[in-house]
Structures are given as structure tokens and as C-alpha cells.
Design an enzyme around this catalytic site. Structure first.
Site, PDB file in Angstrom:
ATOM      1  CD  GLN A 208      -2.762  -1.071   2.525  1.00 17.42           C
ATOM      2  OE1 GLN A 208      -2.644  -2.123   3.309  1.00 17.42           O
ATOM      3  NE2 GLN A 208      -3.212  -0.102   2.970  1.00 17.42           N
ATOM      4  CD  GLU A 243      -0.776   2.753   6.678  1.00 19.77           C
ATOM      5  OE1 GLU A 243      -1.930   2.268   6.985  1.00 19.77           O
ATOM      6  OE2 GLU A 243      -0.422   3.792   7.152  1.00 19.77           O
ATOM      7  NE  ARG A 321      -7.378   6.813  11.956  1.00 24.38           N
ATOM      8  CZ  ARG A 321      -8.101   7.937  11.362  1.00 24.38           C
ATOM      9  NH1 ARG A 321      -9.321   7.882  11.151  1.00 24.38           N
ATOM     10  NH2 ARG A 321      -7.632   8.679  10.489  1.00 24.38           N
ATOM     11  NE  ARG A 353     -12.595  -1.952   4.711  1.00 26.67           N
ATOM     12  CZ  ARG A 353     -13.310  -2.585   3.837  1.00 26.67           C
ATOM     13  NH1 ARG A 353     -13.406  -3.794   3.625  1.00 26.67           N
ATOM     14  NH2 ARG A 353     -13.872  -2.041   2.792  1.00 26.67           N
ATOM     15  CG  PHE A 355      -4.985   3.208  11.539  1.00 24.43           C
ATOM     16  CD1 PHE A 355      -4.020   2.447  10.902  1.00 24.43           C
ATOM     17  CD2 PHE A 355      -4.213   4.470  11.964  1.00 24.43           C
ATOM     18  CE1 PHE A 355      -2.598   2.943  10.789  1.00 24.43           C
ATOM     19  CE2 PHE A 355      -3.046   4.755  11.947  1.00 24.43           C
ATOM     20  CZ  PHE A 355      -2.094   3.823  11.418  1.00 24.43           C
ATOM     21  CD  GLU A 724      -9.365   3.338   7.328  1.00 19.83           C
ATOM     22  OE1 GLU A 724      -9.360   4.333   6.980  1.00 19.83           O
ATOM     23  OE2 GLU A 724      -8.503   2.803   8.274  1.00 19.83           O
TER      24      GLU A 724
HETATM   25  N1  MTE Z   1     -11.212  -2.834  -0.087  1.00 16.89           N
HETATM   26  C1  MTE Z   1     -10.554  -3.957  -0.680  1.00 16.89           C
HETATM   27  N2  MTE Z   1     -11.187  -4.595  -1.837  1.00 16.89           N
HETATM   28  N3  MTE Z   1      -9.426  -4.417  -0.416  1.00 16.89           N
HETATM   29  C2  MTE Z   1      -8.501  -3.680   0.521  1.00 16.89           C
HETATM   30  O1  MTE Z   1      -7.534  -4.072   0.889  1.00 16.89           O
HETATM   31  N4  MTE Z   1      -8.507  -1.845   2.009  1.00 16.89           N
HETATM   32  C3  MTE Z   1      -9.309  -1.171   3.127  1.00 16.89           C
HETATM   33  C4  MTE Z   1     -10.386  -0.446   2.246  1.00 16.89           C
HETATM   34  N5  MTE Z   1     -11.057  -1.113   1.101  1.00 16.89           N
HETATM   35  C5  MTE Z   1      -9.129  -2.759   1.267  1.00 16.89           C
HETATM   36  C6  MTE Z   1     -10.500  -2.130   0.790  1.00 16.89           C
HETATM   37  C7  MTE Z   1      -8.461   0.053   3.753  1.00 16.89           C
HETATM   38  S1  MTE Z   1      -7.824  -0.612   5.209  1.00 16.89           S
HETATM   39  C8  MTE Z   1      -8.381   1.468   3.350  1.00 16.89           C
HETATM   40  S2  MTE Z   1      -7.556   2.370   4.127  1.00 16.89           S
HETATM   41  C9  MTE Z   1      -8.736   1.556   2.043  1.00 16.89           C
HETATM   42  O2  MTE Z   1      -9.858   0.638   1.247  1.00 16.89           O
HETATM   43  C10 MTE Z   1      -7.711   2.247   1.540  1.00 16.89           C
HETATM   44  O3  MTE Z   1      -8.363   2.587   0.061  1.00 16.89           O
HETATM   45  P1  MTE Z   1      -8.856   3.864  -0.035  1.00 16.89           P
HETATM   46  O4  MTE Z   1      -8.101   4.927   0.606  1.00 16.89           O
HETATM   47  O5  MTE Z   1      -8.700   4.210  -1.698  1.00 16.89           O
HETATM   48  O6  MTE Z   1     -10.390   3.852   0.206  1.00 16.89           O
HETATM   49  N1  HPA Z   2      -4.774   6.083   9.438  1.00 17.83           N
HETATM   50  C1  HPA Z   2      -4.172   5.152   8.330  1.00 17.83           C
HETATM   51  N2  HPA Z   2      -3.012   4.817   8.233  1.00 17.83           N
HETATM   52  C2  HPA Z   2      -2.188   5.696   8.797  1.00 17.83           C
HETATM   53  C3  HPA Z   2      -2.809   6.563   9.645  1.00 17.83           C
HETATM   54  C4  HPA Z   2      -4.026   7.089   9.838  1.00 17.83           C
HETATM   55  O1  HPA Z   2      -4.686   7.802  10.396  1.00 17.83           O
HETATM   56  N3  HPA Z   2      -1.484   7.637  10.041  1.00 17.83           N
HETATM   57  C5  HPA Z   2      -0.350   6.666   9.528  1.00 17.83           C
HETATM   58  N4  HPA Z   2      -0.738   5.620   8.737  1.00 17.83           N
HETATM   59 MO1  MOS Z   3      -6.257   1.262   5.996  1.00 24.73          MO
HETATM   60  S1  MOS Z   3      -6.088   0.357   7.950  1.00 24.73           S
HETATM   61  O1  MOS Z   3      -5.848   2.719   6.799  1.00 24.73           O
HETATM   62  O2  MOS Z   3      -4.773   0.830   5.247  1.00 24.73           O
END
Ligand code: MTE
Ligand code: HPA
Ligand code: MOS
Length: 787
Positions: A208, A243, A321, A353, A355, A724
């Protein structure tokens, strides 16, 4: 879902329910994941030798049998690392290879490169490591007792919780254990390192955060960041697990590649992936709450003990968080939150997801449920009475004024469409006649702060090229993990240039195209990369407008981009024609775009400010049934109403809401992580670790996006982050299960239930609740006799 979904904006392309750009590749097996990249001649395969102790001093390491094993080309230990033996993302406390001490069962000690992956894995098992055991600390409470922390203890306070609790008419105290969760991405961790000329290195990493991997690999190799390129076209899921921790695998692949001069692939199998990498932090939450007869919270204190594992990783921000979300949707006038960042001899827990937000939210939702049961009120009534207001009671415990509060509206609408009150009454009636099976229902809300809490991470870059045939290549700093980021950003660019989506080619994340990108995390992928890409597209568009105005002698306001065409005064050109003319006139057709989230600021010393640009909201009503003789349970019906602002893509957003919810349910019901007394994770494969599957989706599943919603803040086309927040809608299922257990004792006492609410826990909670109910009844009867 169609393009005219009422929650979507009405652009031609942005707002359309387009399928995921790779859907046709996903379903046909043609999507290229890293393990599918055609291997270069001579590619070697790596395996990691791991520790078999949770905490021990390494007395000696004998790797002669590993070296002599068939197919082995190279064996590497810490001393062989040319650069730094560390891949810690924030603090340098994550060795690539343990040296004198091992700190968890499964920690990397050495690596092997061999001709085949089987040879490498077999060889890695042949090490003879002599250990001198040290006492391990395995759980968060043990760590608190021992004063063992990865980071200093933090505290957030407002008002005076202790005195408000002391004078409150009612008071409850208790402890809730909240389990962790494995990310269980379908594609495990993998890296493929390819050495290139003049000491440079290309690494394909399932990450990521390509920029972080670039940084970690450069450090390990002892080179600079200009010499390392990291690419990631897509991940088969990340969920936070990729991440910070892909660095270990990428560093090992790159180190072995540098040492052998060959391309090296480092792919761990599922068991090793689960044993070696971090999960959601499990928490032990102590609460103390004072409230009035209506259930209004007068003062509350939380002590959050989060199990971080052996190193800091991202635990600082994650536990922050949790503190930020200990209010969820509720105004807490007097509140005191203490957060312990527990150091244990277990895997280093990481992003997942939400966090930390989900763990914080579980605390307050549990407290609200306890208050309602104590007062014999409907938990929903207690939730509502504590909601943040819109003009008053609207400042959080970290001093952010909530300007977009719509939770009361969402809950009211959902309550009506789901028929909450009627069904709650009907369920109670049904339970009276059903001695063994019991039903339960709960409605829980979600408010989730959008932005990285570390303000500097809220920045993004993009790179847009337009070619002579009028087609577009798009690149930005975000990564695709299945969440649909790439298609949403492509929609933004297509909308900006008024092109069909097919005119835009989405390209993979690449540190050589967009530098220093933040992790795709904190749900902010579309918000920040969408804005950056829009800015890049707009730059080129403005050049084209200026060019057309001059060339055709019209005012720039008379140059209008329309679907695949551009109207210039009286005449209309195709986009391609205009681009061609611009090219001949030597106009640059490539641009970068940059975005930084406005308005946010926050002082981590005092935990005050505006850490979040805005909030995402949603609510869920879940109805479940349990078998009180076995603890077996299932969802019967779930209704969700979730706010995504003006949806950029309702099909993708719906997928995120459904998937996030189900993943949240898995966290709180069937996904149980177990460690044995020696600190070894015993649930390291799907045989013992149960994630939800398709058949676990409730038979009645009504998911809706909030209509006529608009982000009050200036986000890309007024959309809202969606990745999330829906996970936390799963909290409704946990509380519905608790309600069903309470039904078995006629709602006289409140069940004690920890998460995950597995069948066993539900069964035991039922037994314990019945015993307490019986004791309470005897006490009441005895009191009656005396009176
Ligand atoms: N959806 C799918 N299909 N696969 C993933 O790994 N990760 C989640 C969410 N949805 C994830 C997902 C997490 S932890 C986050 S932070 C966000 O997607 C990241 O993507 P975005 O910022 O584009 O929403
Ligand atoms: N959310 C998700 N990932 C992160 C953050 C947060 O607030 N800070 C650093 N990595
Ligand atoms: Mo999502 S836990 O912020 O990768």
C-alpha cells in the site's frame, strides 16, 4: 445501480456506476499480481528462517545444513546486510534479521535463496539455533502490569471525568476484551526484486506504500532512494496489512538479489504470512461511567490497553485513533482516556481497516449498551440522547467542532425504513415463545474521522499524459488493492477532460512516476489522489483552452469541453483534433498535479486541533438468532444506511459498504486469534481461522447510500471516503448477539460478552448470564421475604 443513483453526482462519467477497471481481469484470472509477472531467467526464490521462541537470547546459529541443502545458492544473516538492518516505518526497532535476541515466535532470523521455492523453504527448516529462554510477556494486561510499552502512555481529557462519575446518579464499571484480526488478504505478502545496472534495483512489491518500501530497501542496501524503484500494479487485498510491513519481504528479496546478482522472488505461504506479520491490535478496555436516569453520560473514563507486539510499527497513530474514536457519535462532556501501547513478545501489530478506530468505538458502544440494560431502556434511546448536536454539544474531546453532523438524520431514516421499533417489539414477543432459539436486534451508528492524523501525510501527487491520438495515461501515488481507487480517479480525470472512460489508461503505482507518495490508507485514497489527478488534468486542459482561444481567435470562455469534443466558438473539434493541433504548436501535453488537504492541523502534544477534514457517517440495524444450547448463531437481516457524500461510483461504494460491514462482522464474531502458552500463534491458516464467506452474508441485506448527500467540505466532486467506515457497522451484529443472550434471561441482567463473540463465547456468556440472573432473582426474592 445505475448512473442516476440519487446519491451520485450527475456527471457523465464521475458518478457513474462503472465496473471496477480490472473486473474482467479479476474474474477471468488474467489480472497480473506479482506472482504472475513472467520470471526473468535465473530467478531465485527466497524463504525466511524464523525464530521458534517468543523471547530468547540467541546463543548460536548453525546454518551449515541450510547451506548444504539442495538448490541453495545463498544464506543471509544480519551481518551480511550492507546497509541498515531495519525496516521500521517510524522507529528503528524492526530488524530485518534478529541478531542477539528474538522477540516473537516467527521473527525472521535469516533468509535463503534457492533455485526453487520448495528448495528454499525446505532448507530454511534445517537451521540449528540454540536459544536461552527469556521470560515472555504475551498479553496487554501482562504488559501493563510489567510496565512494558513500545511508546509512552498517552492521555486525552476534557472536563473532569472522575468527579462527574462520582456524583452521577448511576455508575457502572467493567472490562471488555476486544480481539485482534488478521487482514487475510487473498494475495499474501510478496516481493520480486530485479537488480539493474550500476547498483540500481527494481522491486515489485505488494504494498500500500511503494514510497516506504523504496525507502526501506534503499536503507537496507545502503544506497539512496534515487537508486531504487518500487512498482505495484495491484494487490490482492491489503486492508492495512500492507501499509508498513511489506518492507520486510522487499528488503529480503532486494538484499538477496544484490548479493547474488539474480532476480529474487520472496513469497511467503499463508501460514508464514500469518505468523510473521502484524494484525489488528487486540485491546483490553476498562471503563467507568456515570450517568443519569435517562442514560445520559455525565462522565466516562476509559483505559485502553492495546497490544502492539514487539515493536512500535504504526502503533502510535493506531492507538491515537482509538482515543479519537472513543466518542463515536456521542458528546462526552467529561471524559478521560488513557492509552497504553503495550509491548509484548508477539508479532508487531499493524494497520487494519479502521486503524484503531473500531477498537475505540467498541468501548463506547459497549458502555452505552450496558447503561441501557442497567436502566431497562432501549439501547437506541440511550444512543440518541447522547448524540452530538449540530449547533451545540458539537465539539469533540480533542476540540474539533463537528460541522457535518448528520447522524441523527441517518439513524431516524434507517430506524423507519428498517422498522426498528416494531421489529424490536416483535422479537421480544417471539423470544417469549421460543425457549431455545433467541433473537436479538441492535442499531449502532458510526462516525469516522477522515484524514491521516499525522497531518503531513495528507498530500498526494499525480501524473497525466495525453498522447497524440487523444488518449490519456494516468498515474498517481495511490495503490489499488481491490477497493476501486483506480477507476474512481480515472473517472475524475475523464470527467475533467470530458472523455469516455475508455480513453483513459490506468497505470500501476510507480515511485519513479510520482515521488514521496503517502500510503494508500486512512480511506483517503480517492480524496487526495483524485484531487491531485484532477489538478493535473486541469493544468493540461487550461493549456488546451488557452491554445484554442488564441488559435481560433475566440475568448477562452468560448472554449468548452463536451463529451469527446471541444467547442471553440462556432465550431466543434474532436478532442483528438485539438490535441493534434496543440502538439504541432508545441504545447506540453503532460502535467503533474499536487494536492494537500486544507484546514487540518493538530498538536499531538495536547491532542487538540482539527485532525480530520470531515467525518463519514453510517448506521446499521442487525437482527440475529442464537441457539442457546450451542452458541451457534447467524444474521437474519441487516439494514444499512451509509453516507458517501456525492458518490463518484455507487457500484464501487456499495461494494465497499457491503464488504466493510462483513469484514467487521468477521472481526467481532468468528475471527479468533489464539496463541499458545509459548507465544506461538496457533490459528495461522483458514483451517483454524474463520473469516466470513459468501454464505455468511445475511439472507436479507438492505444496503443503501444516503441520498441527496453532499460533503460540506470541498472534496473531489463532494464525495466522501468510504474504505474503512463501514467496517464499524459490524458493531451492530455484536450488540444484536448480546441482546439475544439477554433475551434468554428475560432481559433481567446484562450479559458479559467479549469480542469476538464466537459460538463458544456466546454459549458461555449465556451460562454465566443465567447464573447471575438466578442469583439476582434469589436476592430479590429474599429481600421480598424480609420486607
Ligand atoms: N477494499 C478492498 N477490496 N481491499 C482492501 O484491501 N482496504 C481497506 C479499504 N477497502 C481494502 C478495501 C482499507 S484498510 C483502506 S484504508 C482503504 O480501502 C484504502 O483505500 P482508499 O483510501 O482508496 O479507500
Ligand atoms: N490512518 C491510516 N494509516 C495511517 C494513519 C492513519 O491515520 N497514520 C499513518 N498511517
Ligand atoms: Mo487502511 S487500515 O488505513 O490501510
Amino acid at each position: 445501480m445505475n448512473a442516476m443513483h440519487p446519491s451520485a453526482l450527475h456527471g457523465a462519467v464521475a458518478g457513474a456506476a462503472l465496473p471496477h477497471d480490472s473486473a474482467h481481469l479479476h474474474v477471468s484470472g488474467a489480472a497480473t499480481y506479482i506472482d504472475d509477472i513472467a520470471e526473468l531467467r535465473g530467478t531465485l526464490h527466497a524463504a525466511i528462517g524464523t525464530s521458534e521462541r517468543a523471547h530468547a537470547r540467541i546463543v548460536s546459529i548453525d546454518l551449515s545444513a541450510v547451506r548444504a541443502a539442495p538448490g541453495v545458492v545463498l544464506v543471509m544473516v544480519a551481518a551480511d546486510i550492507p546497509g541498515k538492518n531495519d525496516y521500521g516505518p517510524v522507529i528503528a526497532d524492526d530488524p530485518i534479521f534478529a541478531t542477539d535476541v528474538v522477540q516473537y515466535y516467527g521473527q525472521s532470523v535469516f533468509a535463503v535463496a534457492a533455485h526453487t521455492v520448495e528448495q528454499a523453504r525446505r532448507a530454511a527448516k534445517l537451521a540449528r539455533i540454540e536459544y536461552e529462554d527469556l521470560p515472555p510477556i504475551l498479553t496487554a494486561p501482562e504488559a501493563v502490569a510489567a510496565g512494558s510499552f513500545v511508546l509512552p502512555t498517552e492521555r486525552m481529557q476534557r472536563g473532569n471525568a472522575a468527579s462527574a462519575i462520582a456524583v452521577a446518579p448511576h455508575r457502572l464499571r467493567g472490562r471488555l476484551a476486544i480481539g485482534g484480526q488478521d487482514q487475510f488478504y487473498l494475495e499474501g505478502h510478496i516481493a520480486y526484486a530485479i537488480p539493474r545496472e550500476d547498483n540500481t534495483m527494481l522491486v515489485h512489491s505488494s504494498t500500500q506504500h511503494p514510497g516506504e518500501v523504496q525507502h526501506q530497501v534503499a536503507h537496507a542496501l545502503g544506497v539512496t532512494q534515487k537508486d531504487v524503484v518500487v512498482e505495484c500494479r495491484r494487490m490482492g487485498g491489503g486492508f492495512g496489512g500492507k501499509e508498513s510491513q511489506p518492507g520486510l519481504f522487499a528488503c529480503i528479496a532486494a538484499l538477496l538479489a544484490r548479493a547474488t546478482g539474480k532476480a529474487v522472488k520472496m513469497r511467503v505461504d499463508r501460514d508464514d504470512d500469518m505468523t510473521i506479520t502484524g494484525k489488528r491490535h487486540d485491546f483490553v478496555t476498562d471503563y467507568d461511567v456515570g450517568f443519569d436516569a435517562q442514560g445520559r453520560i455525565l462522565g466516562v473514563s476509559f483505559v485502553l490497553a492495546g497490544r502492539c507486539g514487539y515493536s512500535a510499527d504504526l502503533s502510535g497513530s493506531i492507538n491515537d485513533r482509538a482515543m479519537f474514536h472513543s466518542d463515536n457519535c456521542y458528546y462526552l462532556e467529561n471524559v478521560d482516556i488513557v492509552s497504553y501501547r503495550c509491548k509484548t513478545n508477539t508479532v508487531s501489530n499493524t494497520a487494519f481497516r479502521g486503524f484503531g478506530g473500531p477498537q475505540g468505538m467498541m468501548g463506547i458502544e459497549y458502555v452505552i449498551d450496558e447503561i441501557a440494560r442497567h436502566l431497562d431502556l432501549d439501547p437506541l434511546a440511550v444512543r440518541k440522547i447522547n448524540f452530538y448536536g449540530t449547533t451545540e454539544r458539537n465539539v469533540t474531546h480533542y476540540q474539533q467542532t463537528i460541522e457535518d453532523n448528520c447522524i441523527a438524520e441517518i439513524v431516524a431514516e434507517l430506524e423507519a425504513t428498517a422498522g426498528y421499533a416494531k421489529r424490536r417489539a416483535a422479537i421480544r414477543e417471539w423470544n417469549r415463545k421460543s425457549p431455545i432459539l433467541k433473537r436479538g436486534i441492535a442499531l449502532t451508528p458510526v462516525k469516522f474521522g477522515i484524514s491521516f492524523t499525522a497531518t503531513h501525510l495528507n498530500q498526494a501527487g499525480a501524473l497525466v499524459h495525453i498522447y497524440k491520438d487523444g488518449t490519456v495515461q494516468l498515474n498517481h501515488g495511490g495503490t489499488e488493492m481491490g477497493q476501486g481507487l483506480f477507476i474512481k480517479v480515472a473517472q475524475v480525470v475523464a470527467e475533467e477532460l470530458q472523455l469516455d472512460i475508455d480513453a483513459v489508461r490506468i497505470t500501476g503505482s510507480d515511485t519513479s512516476k510520482v515521488p514521496n507518495a503517502s500510503a494508500t490508507a486512512a480511506s483517503s485514497g480517492t480524496d487526495i489522489n483524485g484531487k491531485a489527478a484532477q489538478a493535473a488534468a486541469r493544468t493540461i486542459k487550461e493549456r488546451l483552452i488557452a491554445f484554442a482561444a488564441e488559435r481560433f481567435g475566440v475568448d477562452s470562455t468560448q472554449v468548452v469541453f463536451q463529451r469527446n469534443q471541444v467547442r471553440v466558438g462556432e465550431q466543434t473539434l474532436s478532442f483528438k483534433e485539438l490535441v493534434n493541433l496543440a502538439f504541432i504548436a508545441r504545447i506540453s501535453l503532460s502535467a503533474t498535479g499536487f494536492y494537500k488537504t486544507p484546514k487540518i492541523h493538530y498538536d499531538r502534544k495536547t491532542f487538540t486541533g482539527r485532525p480530520f477534514f470531515y467525518f463519514a457517517y453510517g448506521a446499521a440495524v442487525s437482527e440475529v438468532v442464537i441457539d442457546t444450547l450451542t452458541g451457534e448463531n447467524r444474521m437474519l437481516r441487516v439494514d444499512i444506511l451509509h453516507d458517501v457524500g456525492k458518490s463518484l461510483n455507487p457500484a464501487i461504494d456499495m461494494g465497499q459498504v457491503e464488504g466493510g460491514f462483513i469484514q467487521g462482522v468477521g472481526w467481532l464474531t468468528t475471527e479468533e486469534l489464539c496463541w499458545n502458552a509459548k507465544g506461538r500463534l496457533t490459528t495461522h491458516a483458514p483451517s483454524t481461522y474463520k473469516i466470513p464467506v459468501a454464505s455468511d452474508v445475511p439472507p436479507e441485506f438492505n444496503v443503501r447510500l444516503l441520498e441527496r448527500s453532499i460533503n460540506v467540505e470541498d472534496t473531489v466532486y463532494r464525495s466522501k471516503a468510504v474504505g474503512e467506515p463501514p467496517l464499524m457497522l459490524g458493531i451492530s451484529v455484536f450488540h444484536a448477539l448480546k441482546d439475544a443472550i439477554a433475551a434468554a434471561v428475560g432481559y433481567t441482567v446484562s450479559p458479559r460478552l467479549d469480542a469476538p463473540a464466537t459460538a463458544e463465547r456466546i454459549l458461555h456468556a449465556g451460562v454465566e448470564t443465567r447464573e447471575r440472573a438466578a442469583t439476582a432473582a434469589q436476592t430479590t426474592a429474599a429481600a421480598g421475604v424480609v420486607a
